[in-house]
Design a protein around this motif. Structure first.
Motif, PDB file in Angstrom:
ATOM      1  N   LEU A   1      -3.113  11.034   2.749  1.00 40.13           N
ATOM      2  CA  LEU A   1      -3.776  11.014   4.054  1.00 40.13           C
ATOM      3  C   LEU A   1      -3.815   9.589   4.593  1.00 40.13           C
ATOM      4  N   VAL A   2      -3.506   9.439   5.872  1.00 37.10           N
ATOM      5  CA  VAL A   2      -3.500   8.115   6.504  1.00 37.10           C
ATOM      6  C   VAL A   2      -4.100   8.217   7.908  1.00 37.10           C
ATOM      7  N   PRO A   3      -4.608   7.106   8.450  1.00 36.85           N
ATOM      8  CA  PRO A   3      -5.203   7.171   9.790  1.00 36.85           C
ATOM      9  C   PRO A   3      -4.204   7.410  10.912  1.00 36.85           C
ATOM     10  N   MET A   4      -2.978   6.868  10.784  1.00 42.48           N
ATOM     11  CA  MET A   4      -2.067   6.929  11.928  1.00 42.48           C
ATOM     12  C   MET A   4      -0.634   7.224  11.494  1.00 42.48           C
ATOM     13  N   GLN A   5       0.211   7.512  12.483  1.00 41.01           N
ATOM     14  CA  GLN A   5       1.611   7.866  12.229  1.00 41.01           C
ATOM     15  C   GLN A   5       2.488   6.644  11.981  1.00 41.01           C
ATOM     16  N   LYS A   6       2.305   5.593  12.777  1.00 37.74           N
ATOM     17  CA  LYS A   6       3.257   4.489  12.776  1.00 37.74           C
ATOM     18  C   LYS A   6       2.861   3.378  11.819  1.00 37.74           C
TER      19      LYS A   6
ATOM     20  N   ILE B   1      -5.750   8.550  -0.243  1.00 36.24           N
ATOM     21  CA  ILE B   1      -6.086   8.042   1.091  1.00 36.24           C
ATOM     22  C   ILE B   1      -5.589   6.603   1.215  1.00 36.24           C
ATOM     23  N   VAL B   2      -4.674   6.377   2.129  1.00 36.22           N
ATOM     24  CA  VAL B   2      -4.123   5.036   2.359  1.00 36.22           C
ATOM     25  C   VAL B   2      -4.889   4.420   3.529  1.00 36.22           C
ATOM     26  N   LEU B   3      -5.548   3.301   3.256  1.00 40.37           N
ATOM     27  CA  LEU B   3      -6.397   2.668   4.259  1.00 40.37           C
ATOM     28  C   LEU B   3      -6.131   1.168   4.259  1.00 40.37           C
ATOM     29  N   HIS B   4      -5.631   0.671   5.381  1.00 32.87           N
ATOM     30  CA  HIS B   4      -5.247  -0.738   5.459  1.00 32.87           C
ATOM     31  C   HIS B   4      -5.669  -1.297   6.811  1.00 32.87           C
TER      32      HIS B   4
ATOM     33  N   ALA C   1       0.836  -1.209   0.000  1.00 30.53           N
ATOM     34  CA  ALA C   1       0.000   0.000   0.000  1.00 30.53           C
ATOM     35  C   ALA C   1       0.865   1.251   0.000  1.00 30.53           C
ATOM     36  N   ALA C   2       1.924   1.234   0.802  1.00 25.84           N
ATOM     37  CA  ALA C   2       2.826   2.396   0.852  1.00 25.84           C
ATOM     38  C   ALA C   2       3.516   2.596  -0.494  1.00 25.84           C
TER      39      ALA C   2
ATOM     40  N   ALA D   1     -10.459  -3.168   5.056  1.00 25.88           N
ATOM     41  CA  ALA D   1     -10.260  -1.978   5.892  1.00 25.88           C
ATOM     42  C   ALA D   1     -11.391  -0.980   5.678  1.00 25.88           C
ATOM     43  N   LEU D   2     -11.795  -0.799   4.423  1.00 24.22           N
ATOM     44  CA  LEU D   2     -12.916   0.093   4.117  1.00 24.22           C
ATOM     45  C   LEU D   2     -14.188  -0.400   4.800  1.00 24.22           C
TER      46      LEU D   2
END
Length: 733
Positions: A558-563, A671-674, A533-534, A705-706
């Motif tokens: 845009l991503v949900p989290m930092q790590k 939007i990266v969503l995993h 995904a990255a 994830a969606l």
């Protein structure tokens, strides 16, 4: 600092101070090592660097592409020069007031290698030197004492695990009292000095021999947990049980309840009895947030109770608005016209609605109507980007809330407040879902009682990052009229971005067309693994979208989290390497294991009122001056200069968390969503991400994830009593 990396050592004379920041001690200097004829560059935090000082520095050597080898100093110690020539240069450097090069020569001629001992232990013997009288002796004695105290403080702090950077901040805050304060209560550092948190203070305390069950440690830990829940959890308070449990986890100590009672008794925390889900509980607030919540509720309630007269009946007003709309050359639905009427005639009101429902058009007509009624109107928003959009939509100037209120660094407070209210009849605040209790309270404090307040925003988006859930609480209180726009207009309904946003908000899976489908503004790219995904997100930004005519500068990931592999930190590193790689002649600076390079997109991570730049503002690095140790960042509204030592306030912004993107709108959003983001996959988070895209949206990730995000409409419950206070269920001030 990498604790696993051995430190090199260099000893020598400080030949020249190229740059020194008085506030934080950041220094660029030239050092002449023992037995060498060539000076070297040392970078680091020095309390009061003096030319001629003999220093022992420990640090890491790095090679700058332009300036060559440089030592990044982690620890240092000032050592007295041993030779007569070294003492002459040391005294003549200006470090001791009243002693210049000529007088330094005379002192050394009289006392030789004992000159420094004489100044230290027998200062009155300086009267033996020609040209030195009683006044100058006293001047030299005091200056020497001050320099000795600085050295003693720095040695003490560094010997107890304090880095030079923080040692300088401590000395600048406490001066010669530093050692006494740190020995008495090192936990005071976490309260008084930005950047030193409880964990750092706890490490210092451990080095000083403080016991795990020391009441000062437990009390500091309780306050740390309270502040953390405000900063990261959005809560205005914690229950006693929640606070005790969270503090117990980090402290591993008993006697927590006793220490909590002491803090309440001393009014360092505030306790209230509450009923939570039918169970009697005790709510614990910080004094500041308790005051803010009660004041905010009281002001909103009082303002809402004051009627507004426009000198027309409801029928006359409706007809007047219809005529105004016709003159403006636009068409309003009945829902929109009713919203304008409601906001014009209410002291406090809310205009809310999702994408495509006409909030922008309604706001423009609302502003025109208020101007036609000869009202003085101010427009503001929490972020610079949102303020710019508001200005374009309303056809009138808009600014950020912080700049509207005007922060005064001298008083460390906003210039506009209870004693100096804003000169306006109506204030319209856009992106009001971003308002936390602190900022909302600052706004209402600056309004006269008869000022109208109109809050515009999408209540279904993520709540504010800071404490509270202000927009939702105001709506749910029933105290202020709410105009909710629900009709999606035909032209907007042609956009897959808008239809998908509404589908997600209603709990339905979005339409996921492939990139091959023509004339779609929303596409889905399958990626099963987080690393995949990255990689695909980087390829979309760097190659696929530019081939479709989209400039990478207009694309925001845009991503949900930092790590994690698909988190913002890793994506920023990959995107920086791809979009702005290191090149000969392209300057860069390394800070805390991060690299900032000319041309990088960056985001401000905290409010810095002295610089006039605020949390969430995005800019581009427009200059790096290695000699002056500064970085120039071009923000939307101004250029901001950062010292190298201030770069911990910045982060790369090629990829942002969805929370950080609130209030912004981007031409293109990737939007990266995993499923790696499982802990944060929520409906309102996905909805917020989709609504950030203006022209084109790409979702990279997996459908599972969606699906998780769409199904999860259970928002984390925020502890706030604003709604109850507004409803009069709890006393407000």
């Amino acid at each position: 600092m990498d604790l696993g990396q051995p430190l090199d050592e260099v000893r020598g004379v400080l030949e020249r101070v190229t740059f020194h920041n008085e506030e934080n001690g950041y220094t660029v200097a030239r050092l002449l090592p023992e037995g060498s004829r060539e000076v070297v560059t040392v970078l680091g935090n020095f309390a009061d660097p003096v030319v001629g000082e003999f220093l022992r520095c420990e640090g890491i050597w790095k090679t700058h592409p332009k300036w060559g080898p440089q030592m990044q100093v982690q620890r240092y110690e000032a050592i007295r020069p041993a030779s007569v020539d070294g003492i002459r240069r040391y005294l003549g450097s200006g470090m001791v007031k009243g002693v210049g090069p000529v007088m330094a020569g005379r002192i050394v001629d009289v006392f030789g290698e004992r000159a420094l001992d004489i100044i230290d232990k027998e200062p009155r013997r300086l009267l033996e030197v020609a040209g030195i009288g009683e006044k100058r002796v006293e001047l030299i004695r005091k200056a020497w004492y001050d320099q000795r105290e600085i050295r003693n403080v720095m040695l003490f702090l560094q010997s107890h695990g304090v880095s030079p950077a923080y040692a300088v901040k401590i000395y600048k805050t406490y001066g010669t009292d530093s050692i006494a304060i740190v020995e008495r209560n090192p936990y005071q550092l976490a309260t008084d000095i930005w950047g030193i948190g409880f964990k750092s203070a706890d490490q210092i305390a451990g080095n000083l021999g403080f016991a795990k069950d020391d009441p000062r440690r437990i009390e500091a830990g309780l306050i740390y947990v309270m502040n953390q829940t405000v900063e990261t959890g959005g809560n205005a308070f914690l229950t006693r049980d929640e606070l005790a449990a969270a503090a117990g986890e980090i402290l591993g100590a008993t006697a927590i309840d006793e220490c909590l009672d002491k803090l309440v008794e001393r009014e360092q925390l505030v306790s209230e009895r509450i009923s939570l889900f039918g169970v009697e509980e005790e709510a614990i607030y910080t004094p500041v947030l308790h005051t803010i919540e009660t004041h905010l509720a009281g002001r909103l309630k009082r303002m809402s109770a004051r009627p507004v007269s426009v000198g027309m009946s409801d029928v006359e007003l409706s007809k007047w608005i219809a005529e105004l709309v016709a003159r403006q050359g636009v068409a309003l639905s009945g829902e929109q016209a009713a919203a304008v009427s409601k906001c014009v005639t209410s002291r406090v009101s809310v205009l809310t609605g999702g994408p495509g429902t006409g909030k922008t058009t309604t706001t423009r007509i609302l502003v025109a109507a208020l101007h036609a009624l000869e009202k003085r109107v101010l427009l503001a928003s929490p972020t610079g980007r949102a303020a710019k959009r508001l200005s374009e939509a309303a056809g009138a100037p808009a600014t950020t809330i912080h700049r509207m209120l005007v922060y005064d660094p001298a008083s460390r407070a906003f210039r506009f407040g209870a004693e100096n209210t804003l000169e306006c009849d109506v204030l319209i605040v856009d992106e009001a879902s971003m308002l936390d209790m602190v900022l909302a309270n600052a706004v209402v404090r600056a309004l006269a009682e008869d000022t109208q307040l109109i809050l515009v925003g999408d209540v279904d988006q993520l709540p504010s990052v800071g404490p509270g859930n202000v927009l939702c609480d105001i709506i749910d209180s029933g105290v202020a009229p709410v105009a909710r726009l629900t009709q999606v207009f035909r032209q907007a309904a042609l956009s897959t971005i808008i239809t998908n946003a509404h589908a997600v908000n209603q709990g339905r899976m979005p339409d996921l067309p492939s990139p091959r489908e023509p004339d779609r503004d929303f596409v889905f790219v399958q990626a099963d693994e987080a690393e995949d995904a990255a990689a695909k997100a980087v390829a979309v930004v760097a190659r696929s979208l530019p081939r479709r005519g989209h400039d990478p500068a207009d694309i925001q990931v845009l991503v949900p989290m930092q790590k994690g592999a698909a988190g913002a930190i890793n994506l920023n590193a990959l995107l920086q390497q791809t979009l702005n790689p290191p090149l000969p002649g392209r300057p860069e600076v390394s800070r805390s294991a991060r690299i900032f390079r000319l041309g990088d997109r960056v985001i401000q991570m905290r409010n810095n009122y002295d610089k006039g730049v605020f949390n969430g503002e995005i800019g581009v690095i427009a200059g790096i001056d290695a000699e002056a140790a500064t970085v120039l960042v071009r923000m939307a509204e101004q250029d901001v200069v950062y010292e190298f030592s201030d770069l911990d306030e910045l982060s790369l912004a090629y990829a942002l968390t969805i929370h950080k993107s609130q209030g912004s709108e981007f031409s293109v959003a990737v939007i990266v969503l995993h499923t790696q983001h499982y802990a944060l996959l929520q409906r309102n988070l996905l909805y917020t991400a989709i609504t950030r895209a203006k022209r084109y949206a790409v979702v990279v990730g997996n459908k599972r994830a969606l699906s998780i995000a769409v199904r999860n409409d259970k928002q984390a419950e925020r502890h706030t009593r604003l709604r109850a206070r507004m409803q009069g269920l709890i006393a407000s001030t």
